[in-house]
Motif scaffolding. Structure first.
Motif, PDB file in Angstrom:
ATOM      1  N   GLU A  95      54.064 -42.461-109.850  1.00  0.00           N
ATOM      2  CA  GLU A  95      54.572 -43.359-110.888  1.00  0.00           C
ATOM      3  C   GLU A  95      54.365 -44.824-110.504  1.00  0.00           C
ATOM      4  OE1 GLU A  95      58.586 -42.561-112.017  1.00  0.00           O
ATOM      5  OE2 GLU A  95      58.302 -40.384-111.975  1.00  0.00           O
ATOM      6  N   ASN A  96      54.101 -45.057-109.227  1.00  0.00           N
ATOM      7  CA  ASN A  96      53.957 -46.419-108.735  1.00  0.00           C
ATOM      8  C   ASN A  96      52.605 -46.664-108.076  1.00  0.00           C
ATOM      9  OD1 ASN A  96      56.826 -47.709-109.052  1.00  0.00           O
ATOM     10  ND2 ASN A  96      57.161 -45.614-108.340  1.00  0.00           N
ATOM     11  N   GLY A  97      51.700 -45.766-108.311  1.00  0.00           N
ATOM     12  CA  GLY A  97      50.327 -45.887-107.836  1.00  0.00           C
ATOM     13  C   GLY A  97      49.420 -45.122-108.767  1.00  0.00           C
ATOM     14  N   SER A  98      48.127 -45.214-108.537  1.00  0.00           N
ATOM     15  CA  SER A  98      47.181 -44.508-109.405  1.00  0.00           C
ATOM     16  C   SER A  98      45.919 -44.167-108.625  1.00  0.00           C
ATOM     17  CB  SER A  98      46.821 -45.371-110.618  1.00  0.00           C
ATOM     18  OG  SER A  98      46.237 -46.602-110.215  1.00  0.00           O
ATOM     19  N   VAL A  99      45.150 -43.240-109.171  1.00  0.00           N
ATOM     20  CA  VAL A  99      43.849 -42.875-108.613  1.00  0.00           C
ATOM     21  C   VAL A  99      42.780 -43.563-109.443  1.00  0.00           C
ATOM     22  CG1 VAL A  99      42.235 -41.012-108.101  1.00  0.00           C
ATOM     23  CG2 VAL A  99      44.703 -40.649-107.788  1.00  0.00           C
ATOM     24  N   ILE A 100      41.892 -44.280-108.768  1.00  0.00           N
ATOM     25  CA  ILE A 100      40.822 -44.986-109.469  1.00  0.00           C
ATOM     26  C   ILE A 100      39.461 -44.454-109.051  1.00  0.00           C
ATOM     27  CG2 ILE A 100      42.249 -47.061-109.614  1.00  0.00           C
ATOM     28  CD1 ILE A 100      40.372 -48.317-107.488  1.00  0.00           C
ATOM     29  N   ARG A 101      38.497 -44.647-109.921  1.00  0.00           N
ATOM     30  CA  ARG A 101      37.104 -44.257-109.669  1.00  0.00           C
ATOM     31  C   ARG A 101      36.239 -45.523-109.682  1.00  0.00           C
ATOM     32  NH1 ARG A 101      35.971 -41.288-114.322  1.00  0.00           N
ATOM     33  NH2 ARG A 101      36.477 -39.298-113.305  1.00  0.00           N
ATOM     34  N   ILE A 102      35.408 -45.703-108.668  1.00  0.00           N
ATOM     35  CA  ILE A 102      34.474 -46.827-108.649  1.00  0.00           C
ATOM     36  C   ILE A 102      33.248 -46.445-109.477  1.00  0.00           C
ATOM     37  CG2 ILE A 102      33.135 -48.409-107.226  1.00  0.00           C
ATOM     38  CD1 ILE A 102      36.175 -48.566-106.841  1.00  0.00           C
ATOM     39  N   LEU A 103      32.877 -47.291-110.389  1.00  0.00           N
ATOM     40  CA  LEU A 103      31.784 -46.991-111.306  1.00  0.00           C
ATOM     41  C   LEU A 103      30.420 -47.230-110.654  1.00  0.00           C
ATOM     42  CD1 LEU A 103      33.335 -48.424-114.583  1.00  0.00           C
ATOM     43  CD2 LEU A 103      33.387 -46.078-113.715  1.00  0.00           C
ATOM     44  N   ASP A 104      29.368 -46.813-111.357  1.00  0.00           N
ATOM     45  CA  ASP A 104      28.022 -46.853-110.785  1.00  0.00           C
ATOM     46  C   ASP A 104      27.530 -48.272-110.520  1.00  0.00           C
ATOM     47  OD1 ASP A 104      27.972 -44.138-110.811  1.00  0.00           O
ATOM     48  OD2 ASP A 104      26.684 -43.946-112.591  1.00  0.00           O
ATOM     49  N   ASP A 105      28.133 -49.263-111.163  1.00  0.00           N
ATOM     50  CA  ASP A 105      27.695 -50.641-110.900  1.00  0.00           C
ATOM     51  C   ASP A 105      28.250 -51.175-109.588  1.00  0.00           C
ATOM     52  OD1 ASP A 105      30.359 -51.037-111.466  1.00  0.00           O
ATOM     53  OD2 ASP A 105      30.028 -52.359-113.186  1.00  0.00           O
ATOM     54  N   CYS A 106      29.143 -50.403-108.957  1.00  0.00           N
ATOM     55  CA  CYS A 106      29.749 -50.775-107.670  1.00  0.00           C
ATOM     56  C   CYS A 106      30.516 -52.093-107.752  1.00  0.00           C
ATOM     57  CB  CYS A 106      28.696 -50.874-106.559  1.00  0.00           C
ATOM     58  SG  CYS A 106      27.765 -49.359-106.298  1.00  0.00           S
ATOM     59  N   ALA A 107      30.867 -52.482-108.956  1.00  0.00           N
ATOM     60  CA  ALA A 107      31.556 -53.763-109.152  1.00  0.00           C
ATOM     61  C   ALA A 107      32.755 -53.637-110.069  1.00  0.00           C
ATOM     62  CB  ALA A 107      30.585 -54.791-109.709  1.00  0.00           C
ATOM     63  N   SER A 108      33.076 -52.426-110.507  1.00  0.00           N
ATOM     64  CA  SER A 108      34.211 -52.228-111.404  1.00  0.00           C
ATOM     65  C   SER A 108      34.796 -50.838-111.183  1.00  0.00           C
ATOM     66  CB  SER A 108      33.798 -52.410-112.870  1.00  0.00           C
ATOM     67  OG  SER A 108      32.733 -51.550-113.195  1.00  0.00           O
ATOM     68  N   TYR A 109      36.007 -50.647-111.696  1.00  0.00           N
ATOM     69  CA  TYR A 109      36.692 -49.370-111.526  1.00  0.00           C
ATOM     70  C   TYR A 109      37.340 -48.968-112.834  1.00  0.00           C
ATOM     71  CZ  TYR A 109      41.200 -51.780-111.668  1.00  0.00           C
ATOM     72  OH  TYR A 109      42.280 -52.522-112.077  1.00  0.00           O
ATOM     73  N   GLU A 110      37.759 -47.697-112.894  1.00  0.00           N
ATOM     74  CA  GLU A 110      38.568 -47.198-113.998  1.00  0.00           C
ATOM     75  C   GLU A 110      39.647 -46.302-113.422  1.00  0.00           C
ATOM     76  OE1 GLU A 110      35.695 -45.302-116.444  1.00  0.00           O
ATOM     77  OE2 GLU A 110      35.413 -43.576-115.132  1.00  0.00           O
ATOM     78  N   ILE A 111      40.802 -46.291-114.071  1.00  0.00           N
ATOM     79  CA  ILE A 111      41.907 -45.436-113.630  1.00  0.00           C
ATOM     80  C   ILE A 111      41.732 -44.056-114.247  1.00  0.00           C
ATOM     81  CG2 ILE A 111      44.413 -45.139-113.597  1.00  0.00           C
ATOM     82  CD1 ILE A 111      44.649 -48.182-114.003  1.00  0.00           C
ATOM     83  N   ILE A 112      41.929 -43.007-113.409  1.00  0.00           N
ATOM     84  CA  ILE A 112      41.786 -41.652-113.942  1.00  0.00           C
ATOM     85  C   ILE A 112      43.088 -40.847-113.872  1.00  0.00           C
ATOM     86  CG2 ILE A 112      39.324 -41.591-113.391  1.00  0.00           C
ATOM     87  CD1 ILE A 112      40.090 -39.623-111.091  1.00  0.00           C
ATOM     88  N   ALA A 113      44.068 -41.242-113.059  1.00  0.00           N
ATOM     89  CA  ALA A 113      45.302 -40.452-112.964  1.00  0.00           C
ATOM     90  C   ALA A 113      46.362 -41.237-112.192  1.00  0.00           C
ATOM     91  CB  ALA A 113      45.008 -39.131-112.235  1.00  0.00           C
ATOM     92  N   ASP A 114      47.634 -40.829-112.271  1.00  0.00           N
ATOM     93  CA  ASP A 114      48.219 -40.016-113.312  1.00  0.00           C
ATOM     94  C   ASP A 114      48.604 -40.887-114.507  1.00  0.00           C
ATOM     95  OD1 ASP A 114      48.113 -37.605-111.951  1.00  0.00           O
ATOM     96  OD2 ASP A 114      50.235 -37.528-111.463  1.00  0.00           O
ATOM     97  N   PRO A 169      38.574 -41.273-118.120  1.00  0.00           N
ATOM     98  CA  PRO A 169      39.400 -42.403-117.680  1.00  0.00           C
ATOM     99  C   PRO A 169      40.580 -42.625-118.614  1.00  0.00           C
ATOM    100  CG  PRO A 169      37.402 -43.196-118.742  1.00  0.00           C
ATOM    101  CD  PRO A 169      37.241 -41.713-118.609  1.00  0.00           C
ATOM    102  N   ILE A 170      41.633 -43.210-118.077  1.00  0.00           N
ATOM    103  CA  ILE A 170      42.794 -43.571-118.891  1.00  0.00           C
ATOM    104  C   ILE A 170      42.947 -45.094-118.942  1.00  0.00           C
ATOM    105  CG2 ILE A 170      44.000 -41.392-118.526  1.00  0.00           C
ATOM    106  CD1 ILE A 170      45.656 -42.714-116.345  1.00  0.00           C
ATOM    107  N   SER A 171      41.874 -45.793-118.584  1.00  0.00           N
ATOM    108  CA  SER A 171      41.854 -47.257-118.697  1.00  0.00           C
ATOM    109  C   SER A 171      40.425 -47.692-119.018  1.00  0.00           C
ATOM    110  CB  SER A 171      42.305 -47.917-117.398  1.00  0.00           C
ATOM    111  OG  SER A 171      41.265 -47.866-116.421  1.00  0.00           O
ATOM    112  N   ASP A 172      40.295 -48.911-119.464  1.00  0.00           N
ATOM    113  CA  ASP A 172      38.962 -49.489-119.629  1.00  0.00           C
ATOM    114  C   ASP A 172      38.406 -49.858-118.260  1.00  0.00           C
ATOM    115  OD1 ASP A 172      39.125 -49.342-122.405  1.00  0.00           O
ATOM    116  OD2 ASP A 172      40.128 -51.306-122.547  1.00  0.00           O
ATOM    117  N   PRO A 173      37.078 -50.007-118.154  1.00  0.00           N
ATOM    118  CA  PRO A 173      36.502 -50.491-116.894  1.00  0.00           C
ATOM    119  C   PRO A 173      37.048 -51.875-116.561  1.00  0.00           C
ATOM    120  CG  PRO A 173      34.797 -49.560-118.299  1.00  0.00           C
ATOM    121  CD  PRO A 173      36.027 -49.657-119.146  1.00  0.00           C
ATOM    122  N   VAL A 174      37.336 -52.082-115.280  1.00  0.00           N
ATOM    123  CA  VAL A 174      37.897 -53.359-114.823  1.00  0.00           C
ATOM    124  C   VAL A 174      37.034 -53.886-113.678  1.00  0.00           C
ATOM    125  CG1 VAL A 174      39.909 -54.541-113.884  1.00  0.00           C
ATOM    126  CG2 VAL A 174      40.218 -52.571-115.420  1.00  0.00           C
TER     127      VAL A 174
END
Length: 330
Positions: free
Chosen positions: A92-111, A55-60
């Motif tokens: 540059e104006n959007g991102s790809v996020i991953r939903i974490l296993d808790d199904c209640a938070s996400y993290e950014i992975i790219a770009d 990830p390139i962000s903390d869990p949110v």
């Protein structure tokens, strides 16, 4: 840094489609300034390398638990980003996020660590619902069609089935493709989990899906209206678009594609009558001196259908004629 789109043509194509839609929304004025959002499920394009990306962000946390989204990936427009910029430079104006296993938070992975739309909770609630019902849709779009928004500020339009009947009366064909009508969510604070919860529920008398039998009944009812050339609900004639169910059912390679439809009051059909010099014709059948018209304010040959694209050629042709006629009259 290497883009997640490199060597992933299907993912790149999907992001390009988002950019294309963003361009349409901007050009139509449906996503003014930084308004409007798009979120697309891209889990199908997440290979092992994507799943292992750091990830390139903390869990949110996004404020609710959505069990069907575990391990899903989404491309999201960034908050405070403009549709025009998403259309030109989507990564540059959007991102790809991953939903974490808790199904209640996400993290950014790219770009880039572009924070997703402020309406993410509502978008993800819709995505969770779409997966749960298996309807096959993957995109959630939040936009601002000005005329429709204006109508929602009039309580009369928010009564049950009012907008549905208006839609059907404007464009009768939508009775076959939107047989259950429109759903309306009562006002909730934008970006709130309350809005997200309301979005998940069938609203305004509309249900989330319809059966094959209900679709058949809607089409057969519409076909009868076309055959009779009379709509008893809206007292309309001159109807086209008969749907040949017998032909469809007798050919394995032919089917019916269903797409969602929402009302948009983009014009009124009809208008003043003009002659070939673009002069307005009065009720006495004669040209009104000093009055010319062109485009969607005119009726005539285009009034049997929606004006829409017809009016562009109409206004360029008769607009020029009207201008020359007015100049000559001086």
């Amino acid at each position: 840094m290497k883009s997640i789109l490199e060597n992933r043509p299907e993912l790149a194509r999907r992001v390009a489609e988002v950019a294309e839609v963003a361009g349409y929304l901007w050009q139509k004025g449906w996503a003014e300034r930084n308004g409007g959002n798009i979120t697309v499920n891209v889990t199908a394009y997440a290979d092992d390398a994507v799943r292992s990306m750091a990830p390139i962000s903390d869990p949110v946390p996004f404020g609710m638990t959505l069990p069907h989204l575990k391990g899903c990936y989404f491309f999201c427009k960034g908050t405070n980003r403009r549709m025009r910029d998403l259309a030109r430079r989507p990564m540059e104006n959007g991102s790809v996020i991953r939903i974490l296993d808790d199904c209640a938070s996400y993290e950014i992975i790219a770009d880039n660590p572009v924070k997703p739309t402020s309406e993410l909770a509502s978008h993800l609630a819709m995505q969770d619902r779409m997966i749960a019902t298996g309807n096959g849709y993957t995109a959630a779009v939040h936009t601002h069609p000005i005329d429709l928004i204006a109508m929602t500020h009039n309580p009369a339009f928010l009564a049950k089935d009012v907008l549905t009947n208006l839609l059907w009366s404007m464009i009768p064909e939508t009775r076959a493709f939107c047989p259950k009508g429109l759903g309306i969510v009562p006002y909730k604070m934008p970006s709130s989990t309350e809005l997200a919860e309301a979005t998940k529920k069938p609203a305004g008398g509309a249900t989330s899906s319809f059966t094959e039998e209900q679709l058949r009944a809607a089409i057969e009812n519409y076909n009868k209206i076309v055959k009779d050339q009379y709509d008893p609900d809206f007292h309309k004639g001159n109807l086209k678009g008969y749907i040949d169910l017998e032909y469809i059912e007798s050919h394995d390679d032919v089917g019916i594609c269903i797409s969602p439809r929402k009302a948009s009051l983009h014009h009124t059909t009809g208008g003043v009558k003009i002659n070939t010099e673009a002069e307005v014709i009065g009720t006495n059948g004669k040209a009104i001196s000093g009055l010319w018209a062109a485009g969607e304010v005119t009726g005539g040959i285009h009034a049997g259908n929606r004006l829409g694209g017809n009016a562009e050629a109409d206004v360029f042709t008769f607009g020029k004629i009207a201008g020359h006629s007015a100049a000559a009259a001086e």
